[in-house]
Scaffold this active site. Structure first.
Site, PDB file in Angstrom:
ATOM      1  N   VAL A 227      -4.296  16.657   8.636  1.00  0.00           N
ATOM      2  CA  VAL A 227      -5.553  17.407   8.765  1.00  0.00           C
ATOM      3  C   VAL A 227      -5.826  18.458   7.757  1.00  0.00           C
ATOM      4  CG1 VAL A 227      -7.014  18.768  10.383  1.00  0.00           C
ATOM      5  CG2 VAL A 227      -5.202  17.052  11.290  1.00  0.00           C
TER       6      VAL A 227
ATOM      7  N   ASP B 295     -19.293  23.248  11.128  1.00  0.00           N
ATOM      8  CA  ASP B 295     -19.703  24.421  10.236  1.00  0.00           C
ATOM      9  C   ASP B 295     -18.780  25.507  10.857  1.00  0.00           C
ATOM     10  OD1 ASP B 295     -20.428  26.451   8.934  1.00  0.00           O
ATOM     11  OD2 ASP B 295     -22.673  25.885   9.199  1.00  0.00           O
TER      12      ASP B 295
ATOM     13  N   ASN C   7      -7.462  24.902   4.226  1.00  0.00           N
ATOM     14  CA  ASN C   7      -8.058  24.899   2.885  1.00  0.00           C
ATOM     15  C   ASN C   7      -9.439  25.633   2.931  1.00  0.00           C
ATOM     16  OD1 ASN C   7      -8.616  23.962   0.065  1.00  0.00           O
ATOM     17  ND2 ASN C   7     -10.268  23.185   1.081  1.00  0.00           N
TER      18      ASN C   7
ATOM     19  N   SER D   1      -5.198  33.170  -2.097  1.00  0.00           N
ATOM     20  CA  SER D   1      -5.829  33.658  -3.541  1.00  0.00           C
ATOM     21  C   SER D   1      -4.667  34.860  -3.840  1.00  0.00           C
ATOM     22  CB  SER D   1      -7.045  33.842  -3.129  1.00  0.00           C
ATOM     23  OG  SER D   1      -7.585  34.479  -4.233  1.00  0.00           O
TER      24      SER D   1
ATOM     25  N   TYR E 266     -13.446  39.195   0.877  1.00  0.00           N
ATOM     26  CA  TYR E 266     -12.682  37.905   0.532  1.00  0.00           C
ATOM     27  C   TYR E 266     -11.001  38.451   0.383  1.00  0.00           C
ATOM     28  CZ  TYR E 266     -11.296  33.745  -2.021  1.00  0.00           C
ATOM     29  OH  TYR E 266     -10.735  32.764  -2.560  1.00  0.00           O
TER      30      TYR E 266
HETATM   31  N1  LIG Z   1     -11.073  27.384  -6.644  1.00  0.00           N
HETATM   32  C1  LIG Z   1     -10.488  28.488  -6.903  1.00  0.00           C
HETATM   33  O1  LIG Z   1     -10.540  29.180  -8.121  1.00  0.00           O
HETATM   34  C2  LIG Z   1      -9.814  29.059  -5.710  1.00  0.00           C
HETATM   35  C3  LIG Z   1      -8.797  30.245  -5.966  1.00  0.00           C
HETATM   36  C4  LIG Z   1      -8.021  30.553  -5.317  1.00  0.00           C
HETATM   37  C5  LIG Z   1      -8.155  30.419  -3.824  1.00  0.00           C
HETATM   38  N2  LIG Z   1      -8.989  29.193  -3.653  1.00  0.00           N
HETATM   39  C6  LIG Z   1      -9.175  28.855  -2.152  1.00  0.00           C
HETATM   40  O2  LIG Z   1      -8.992  27.635  -2.039  1.00  0.00           O
HETATM   41  C7  LIG Z   1      -9.781  26.776  -1.184  1.00  0.00           C
HETATM   42  C8  LIG Z   1     -10.608  25.860  -1.284  1.00  0.00           C
HETATM   43  O3  LIG Z   1     -11.580  26.412  -2.500  1.00  0.00           O
HETATM   44  P1  LIG Z   1     -12.407  25.207  -3.475  1.00  0.00           P
HETATM   45  O4  LIG Z   1     -12.539  25.982  -4.823  1.00  0.00           O
HETATM   46  O5  LIG Z   1     -11.839  24.062  -3.467  1.00  0.00           O
HETATM   47  O6  LIG Z   1     -13.756  25.147  -2.537  1.00  0.00           O
HETATM   48  P2  LIG Z   1     -14.814  24.095  -2.863  1.00  0.00           P
HETATM   49  O7  LIG Z   1     -14.950  23.325  -4.026  1.00  0.00           O
HETATM   50  O8  LIG Z   1     -16.183  25.067  -2.806  1.00  0.00           O
HETATM   51  O9  LIG Z   1     -14.760  23.247  -1.525  1.00  0.00           O
HETATM   52  C9  LIG Z   1     -14.731  23.762  -0.202  1.00  0.00           C
HETATM   53  C10 LIG Z   1     -14.836  22.846   0.760  1.00  0.00           C
HETATM   54  O10 LIG Z   1     -15.329  23.598   2.331  1.00  0.00           O
HETATM   55  C11 LIG Z   1     -16.016  22.859   2.843  1.00  0.00           C
HETATM   56  N3  LIG Z   1     -16.737  23.906   3.493  1.00  0.00           N
HETATM   57  C12 LIG Z   1     -17.556  25.103   2.749  1.00  0.00           C
HETATM   58  N4  LIG Z   1     -18.072  25.749   3.653  1.00  0.00           N
HETATM   59  C13 LIG Z   1     -17.800  24.959   5.183  1.00  0.00           C
HETATM   60  C14 LIG Z   1     -17.879  25.522   6.499  1.00  0.00           C
HETATM   61  N5  LIG Z   1     -18.790  26.565   6.722  1.00  0.00           N
HETATM   62  N6  LIG Z   1     -17.547  24.900   7.572  1.00  0.00           N
HETATM   63  C15 LIG Z   1     -16.835  23.551   6.810  1.00  0.00           C
HETATM   64  N7  LIG Z   1     -16.703  23.229   5.885  1.00  0.00           N
HETATM   65  C16 LIG Z   1     -16.879  24.058   4.762  1.00  0.00           C
HETATM   66  C17 LIG Z   1     -17.177  22.240   1.416  1.00  0.00           C
HETATM   67  O11 LIG Z   1     -17.599  21.074   2.131  1.00  0.00           O
HETATM   68  P3  LIG Z   1     -19.056  21.075   2.582  1.00  0.00           P
HETATM   69  O12 LIG Z   1     -19.852  22.287   2.083  1.00  0.00           O
HETATM   70  O13 LIG Z   1     -19.866  19.740   2.771  1.00  0.00           O
HETATM   71  O14 LIG Z   1     -18.903  21.494   4.194  1.00  0.00           O
HETATM   72  C18 LIG Z   1     -16.066  21.665   0.607  1.00  0.00           C
HETATM   73  O15 LIG Z   1     -15.071  20.393   1.351  1.00  0.00           O
HETATM   74  C19 LIG Z   1     -10.633  28.368  -0.546  1.00  0.00           C
HETATM   75  O16 LIG Z   1      -9.708  28.964   0.768  1.00  0.00           O
HETATM   76  C20 LIG Z   1     -10.383  28.936  -1.490  1.00  0.00           C
HETATM   77  O17 LIG Z   1     -10.312  30.474  -0.990  1.00  0.00           O
HETATM   78  C21 LIG Z   1      -9.816  28.692  -4.666  1.00  0.00           C
END
Ligand SMILES: NC(=O)c1ccc[n+]([C@@H]2O[C@H](COP(=O)([O-])OP(=O)(O)OC[C@H]3O[C@@H](n4cnc5c(N)ncnc54)[C@H](OP(=O)(O)O)[C@@H]3O)[C@@H](O)[C@H]2O)c1
Length: 338
Positions: free
Chosen positions: A66, A120, A147, A201, A214
């Site tokens: 999941v 959501d 995630n 993070s 955050y």
């Molecule tokens: N990217 C980085 O640099 C980074 C660094 C440290 C930690 N992280 C962590 O990694 C994780 C993933 O980040 P990412 O960078 O891959 O983000 P991302 O590219 O923005 O993807 C986010 C995903 O979550 C879904 N989502 C967003 N809001 C939602 C909601 N309210 N309900 C259900 N689904 C939702 C989005 O799809 P929909 O909008 O279609 O629902 C998308 O599938 C997060 O926890 C983030 O804090 C990321």
């Protein structure tokens, strides 16, 4: 007493106390040996040793993975790589069409089963979580990747942060992790097998001014993971917190990868190949945290060796002030162009 007599006393004290110099030498040697041992362990775990085989969690045995937030970025990559490893994949996100197209792509590419559920997390109430939980009934869930996450639109001081942004960040980063885990865990306990990955993070490890909410929610994940991991270790369930530096994605707003900022692909590959190994987080005092991507691991370990968190907090503050200034400038430019 003049300076030369003091020097004489100190000198004869040293000569008269061979035990003291031996003790100091031993202490120094132990410290050096400790750093060598820790460095070798970090390097071995990050670059050489394999993590726990995913078969232990049901890969290729009909088990499901999941993944929340599974239609983009890191979550989408987890979904594809877990399918490739031999899990059926249960995709959870907001957008029904994106969920359907991602699921179709996975089925076609990896010949595994998929299921989807649109939710959501910023608006989910008890009934919504019950409905999500009901869809897991009867499924052998071997892996859960918590995630989904939300960060601030741009760095801002806490008092200037919009109220609904604060609420959404806490609701998504904290509540969704708790509630989805709560729905999946009983089955894992019953089957005496499971892997739960909580995507954290560096902002959780280093308190991050101007991303205070955050940062706080990500610190929560580290502590929650350690506590839960200890509770369910006896049930053969691994709970791991992933200390993540920047990754190219919509959330990070970074489009170009570099040695320090990987694409989601290599990042997730590092996670799935290093399950159970702390890598760069090994000696950070954060049990059950892993920093598996090589450059993130070296950065995390370097920060542990340096200590002095206030130094990093102050550096981050400066960085975020600059990011905010540039973001506001860009917004003003765009507004003018319109
Ligand atoms: N990217 C980085 O640099 C980074 C660094 C440290 C930690 N992280 C962590 O990694 C994780 C993933 O980040 P990412 O960078 O891959 O983000 P991302 O590219 O923005 O993807 C986010 C995903 O979550 C879904 N989502 C967003 N809001 C939602 C909601 N309210 N309900 C259900 N689904 C939702 C989005 O799809 P929909 O909008 O279609 O629902 C998308 O599938 C997060 O926890 C983030 O804090 C990321």
């Amino acid at each position: 007493m003049d300076a030369s007599s003091l020097k004489h006393i100190a000198f004869s004290f040293t000569l008269d106390q061979p035990y003291l110099s031996t003790f100091l030498l031993a202490l120094g040697s132990i410290s050096v040996a400790r750093v060598i041992y820790q460095t070798l362990t970090v390097l071995l775990q990050t670059f050489v040793l394999p993590g726990t085989n995913l078969k232990r969690f049901g890969a290729k045995k009909g088990a499901w993975a999941v993944v929340t937030g599974s239609t983009d970025g890191i979550g989408k990559e987890f979904s594809f790589q877990l399918a490739k490893a031999g899990f059926n994949v249960f995709l959870v996100a907001r957008n029904k069409d994106l969920l359907a197209s991602t699921a179709a792509e996975i089925e076609q590419k990896y010949k595994v089963s998929t299921a989807t559920h649109a939710i959501d997390f910023s608006k989910a109430n008890v009934a919504a979580y019950d409905a999500l939980g009901a869809t897991f009934t009867g499924l052998d869930v071997g892996v859960l990747v918590n995630n989904v996450g939300k960060s601030h639109a741009i760095p801002a001081y806490f008092i200037d942060t919009p109220n609904d942004e604060i609420t959404d960040i806490v609701t998504i980063n904290v509540n969704a992790t708790l509630r989805v885990t709560y729905a999946v865990l009983p089955g894992m306990v019953q089957r005496k097998r499971g892997l739960i990955l909580n995507v954290g993070s560096f902002a959780g490890a280093i308190p991050s001014p101007m991303l205070a909410t955050y940062s706080g929610t990500k610190a929560f994940l580290a502590t929650f993971t350690s506590a839960l991991a200890e509770e369910v270790r006896k049930d053969n369930i691994t709970v791991e917190h992933l200390n993540t530096y920047f990754v190219v994605s919509k959330l990070s707003k970074i489009r170009k990868s570099s040695a320090l900022i990987p694409q989601p692909g290599p990042y997730v590959r590092s996670v799935l190949s290093k399950i159970g190994l702390a890598c760069g987080a090994g000696f950070s005092g954060r049990p059950d945290t892993s920093t598996p991507f090589w450059s993130h691991a070296l950065l995390d370990y370097a920060m542990t060796l340096i200590g002095a968190p206030s130094l990093f907090i102050s550096y981050t503050h400066g960085l975020h002030k600059d990011i905010r200034r540039r973001a506001l400038k860009k917004a003003a430019r765009e507004a003018k162009a319109e």
